[in-house]
Structure formats: C-alpha cells, structure tokens
Design a protein around this motif. Sequence first.
Motif, PDB file in Angstrom:
ATOM      1  N   ASP A   1       0.823  -1.212   0.000  1.00  0.00           N
ATOM      2  CA  ASP A   1       0.000   0.000   0.000  1.00  0.00           C
ATOM      3  C   ASP A   1       0.856   1.260   0.000  1.00  0.00           C
ATOM      4  N   ASN A   2       0.337   2.273  -0.654  1.00  0.00           N
ATOM      5  CA  ASN A   2       0.999   3.572  -0.705  1.00  0.00           C
ATOM      6  C   ASN A   2       0.535   4.405   0.491  1.00  0.00           C
ATOM      7  N   PRO A   3       1.449   4.833   1.369  1.00  0.00           N
ATOM      8  CA  PRO A   3       1.020   5.616   2.547  1.00  0.00           C
ATOM      9  C   PRO A   3       0.420   6.981   2.185  1.00  0.00           C
ATOM     10  N   GLU A   4       0.743   7.508   1.014  1.00  0.00           N
ATOM     11  CA  GLU A   4       0.205   8.804   0.610  1.00  0.00           C
ATOM     12  C   GLU A   4      -1.180   8.704  -0.014  1.00  0.00           C
TER      13      GLU A   4
ATOM     14  N   ILE B   1      -3.514  13.281  -9.946  1.00  0.00           N
ATOM     15  CA  ILE B   1      -4.111  12.194 -10.712  1.00  0.00           C
ATOM     16  C   ILE B   1      -3.182  10.983 -10.776  1.00  0.00           C
ATOM     17  N   HIS B   2      -1.902  11.219 -10.757  1.00  0.00           N
ATOM     18  CA  HIS B   2      -0.922  10.148 -10.919  1.00  0.00           C
ATOM     19  C   HIS B   2      -0.566   9.454  -9.611  1.00  0.00           C
ATOM     20  N   CYS B   3      -1.230   9.787  -8.546  1.00  0.00           N
ATOM     21  CA  CYS B   3      -0.956   9.124  -7.275  1.00  0.00           C
ATOM     22  C   CYS B   3      -1.515   7.705  -7.317  1.00  0.00           C
ATOM     23  N   GLY B   4      -0.656   6.722  -7.076  1.00  0.00           N
ATOM     24  CA  GLY B   4      -1.069   5.318  -7.157  1.00  0.00           C
ATOM     25  C   GLY B   4      -1.445   4.748  -5.803  1.00  0.00           C
ATOM     26  N   MET B   5      -2.258   3.705  -5.839  1.00  0.00           N
ATOM     27  CA  MET B   5      -2.676   3.056  -4.597  1.00  0.00           C
ATOM     28  C   MET B   5      -1.571   2.190  -4.005  1.00  0.00           C
ATOM     29  N   PHE B   6      -0.644   1.742  -4.858  1.00  0.00           N
ATOM     30  CA  PHE B   6       0.392   0.824  -4.405  1.00  0.00           C
ATOM     31  C   PHE B   6       1.753   1.340  -4.849  1.00  0.00           C
TER      32      PHE B   6
ATOM     33  N   GLY C   1      10.252   2.207  -3.795  1.00  0.00           N
ATOM     34  CA  GLY C   1       9.253   3.186  -3.380  1.00  0.00           C
ATOM     35  C   GLY C   1       8.551   3.880  -4.528  1.00  0.00           C
ATOM     36  N   LEU C   2       8.709   3.402  -5.758  1.00  0.00           N
ATOM     37  CA  LEU C   2       8.029   4.016  -6.897  1.00  0.00           C
ATOM     38  C   LEU C   2       6.542   3.673  -6.876  1.00  0.00           C
ATOM     39  N   GLU C   3       5.733   4.630  -7.298  1.00  0.00           N
ATOM     40  CA  GLU C   3       4.298   4.419  -7.309  1.00  0.00           C
ATOM     41  C   GLU C   3       3.891   3.610  -8.535  1.00  0.00           C
ATOM     42  N   MET C   4       2.932   2.745  -8.354  1.00  0.00           N
ATOM     43  CA  MET C   4       2.433   1.905  -9.445  1.00  0.00           C
ATOM     44  C   MET C   4       1.279   2.642 -10.131  1.00  0.00           C
ATOM     45  N   ASN C   5       1.632   3.612 -10.972  1.00  0.00           N
ATOM     46  CA  ASN C   5       0.626   4.443 -11.637  1.00  0.00           C
ATOM     47  C   ASN C   5       0.722   4.393 -13.156  1.00  0.00           C
TER      48      ASN C   5
END
Length: 305
Positions: A95-98, A114-119, A125-129
């Motif tokens: 899970d992404n804390p942000e 918009i590009h903030c990912g859930m994971f 630490g890269l976002e899965m977006n």
Amino acid sequence: MGCDGGTIPKRHELVKGPKKVEKVDKNAELAAKWKYCALSQEKLRRPIVSCELGRLYNKDAIIEYLLDKTAERPNADAVAHIRGIKDIKELGLTDNPEWQGERRNTKGDRYEDIHCGMFICPVVGLEMNGKHRFCYLQTCGCAFSDRALKEVKTEICHKCGDPFHDEDIVVLNGTKEEVEKLREKMEERRAKAKTKKSKKSKVAEQSVSTPSESKDDTQSPQVDVAGSSSLQNGGESSQSAVAGPSGSSSSSKGSKSSTSFATKRSIQDMNEKSEAFKSLFTTHSSAKRTKDQTSNWVTHTPYHF
C-alpha cells in the motif's frame, strides 16, 4: 447567399478538410489500466489478481466469469485465455502511505494528484501508476518495479524470500510486443504441461498392465510344474489303478478311521470325568440291559399302555 448583417465567413466554415484523428488522453488511458479492472471496468479493490499476460482484475469478477461464461460481458475477449482459477495469481501489493482514498478531495479546495497510485514498490518506493514499469513473480505473486529487480539482482524474492527464475517474471500492463511474448510463453508452458500429463497417463497405464502380465507369467510355470508332476506320477497312479479297487477302498477306510479316531473320543474312556457324569449317557454300563431284561417283541398299538 446569406451572410446578412455584415457577417464574414471563414475558410474552415466553408471548406471541409480531412477529419482530425482523436487522440486518447494518456492520463485517462493509464488510469483505466492501473486503477480499474480489465474485465468489469470497476475500480480495483483487494484481492487483486493478474493473468499470465499481466492484466489486472478483481478476483470477484474473475470468479463470476468462471462460474458463468455464457453471460454477455463487454470485455470478454480480455479473459478468453483464462480457463480456470489456476491461470491467475493473487498479487502481493504494498500500500501507498500517501494514498488517502476516494474521499481525499471532497470539498474541491485542494490539488488532486491524478498520478498518485494506490500501491508502491516495496524496494525502491516508486508508485504503481503506469509511469514506471512493474512486474510480478508467478511463484509468490509479489509485485516490484523493474528498477528494483535490475538494481538488486537476486534469485530470491525481496518481500517474502521465495526463490524464482527469470521465466517467472511477468510484466504488468506491458506493451503489445511484451504481451505477444508473454502469450508465446504461456502457450509453450501449456504445451509442456499437456505433454507431461500424457506421459504420466501412459506410465500409469503401463504400471496397471504390468502386474497382470506378471501374474500370468507366474501362473504359467505353475501349470507346467503341475503337468510335469502328473506325468512323473503317471506310473504310480497306473500302479495303484492296477492294484484294484480293494486297495483303494482299504486305503480310504484306513484314512477315514484314522481321522475319526483322531477327532472322536468316547466319554467313557475319559479318566478325568466322574462316574456320575458318565452315567448320564447311554454308553454307560448301567444303561445296558441283559438278555433277561429284553423282550422278544414289542407292540406299538394305541391300546397298549
């Protein structure tokens, strides 16, 4: 000709040129791939699974599809290669804390990324977006960024510690070329599985047939031995036949008497029994009558009492 009131038409209003190709918004395309189920087009929610081609699905939607494949669905072609629950793998996502959920900007007075990912990737630490390439392992289902696998080269999963090979890495939401390569690997893997099953079935059939053959082989020498023994004893049997029926009858009587003597025993000969017990039976001397006590004739008419 119109144009009353001093209006001046422009060229694009009078001359129709070629239609412009509508371009798909990249942000919307990425959001559709990484935030929505490829089958039901609903928002992704745990548990999230992926197929051998790297597409993301909700597990509930896949189970409903497998239970009823006849129902009409808009994206049925995206799951045509899924035959059963074994063709999918549940992903172990971090899970992404942000990520604050869907209600992070209810008032509309703040910037919404918009590009903030859930994971995110648990290593880098890269976002899965969709901006970064992500992969998952078919052995354990853990998902990582491609950068993490390149920077930290190991043969063990970074998250759970299970061993894996390069063939177990599947790219999530890859390009068309990557999807075609994954499809070729999937077909090769399924062909190998079919050959293994056919070999196992053949081995099972052979193992079932060999015991019966071995039994037949063991029974045939017994028959031969019996035949040979009969041939060898043919002379003896002929000699016994020549001896006549008296010899056979005497031998049979002797065998019967020996068996009866071995099995039957008179109660009167038992020394361990008392005389009172022996007198209960007709073989006792007290039960025997003398000649004077016995009569020559007995009438059995109903008038005789």
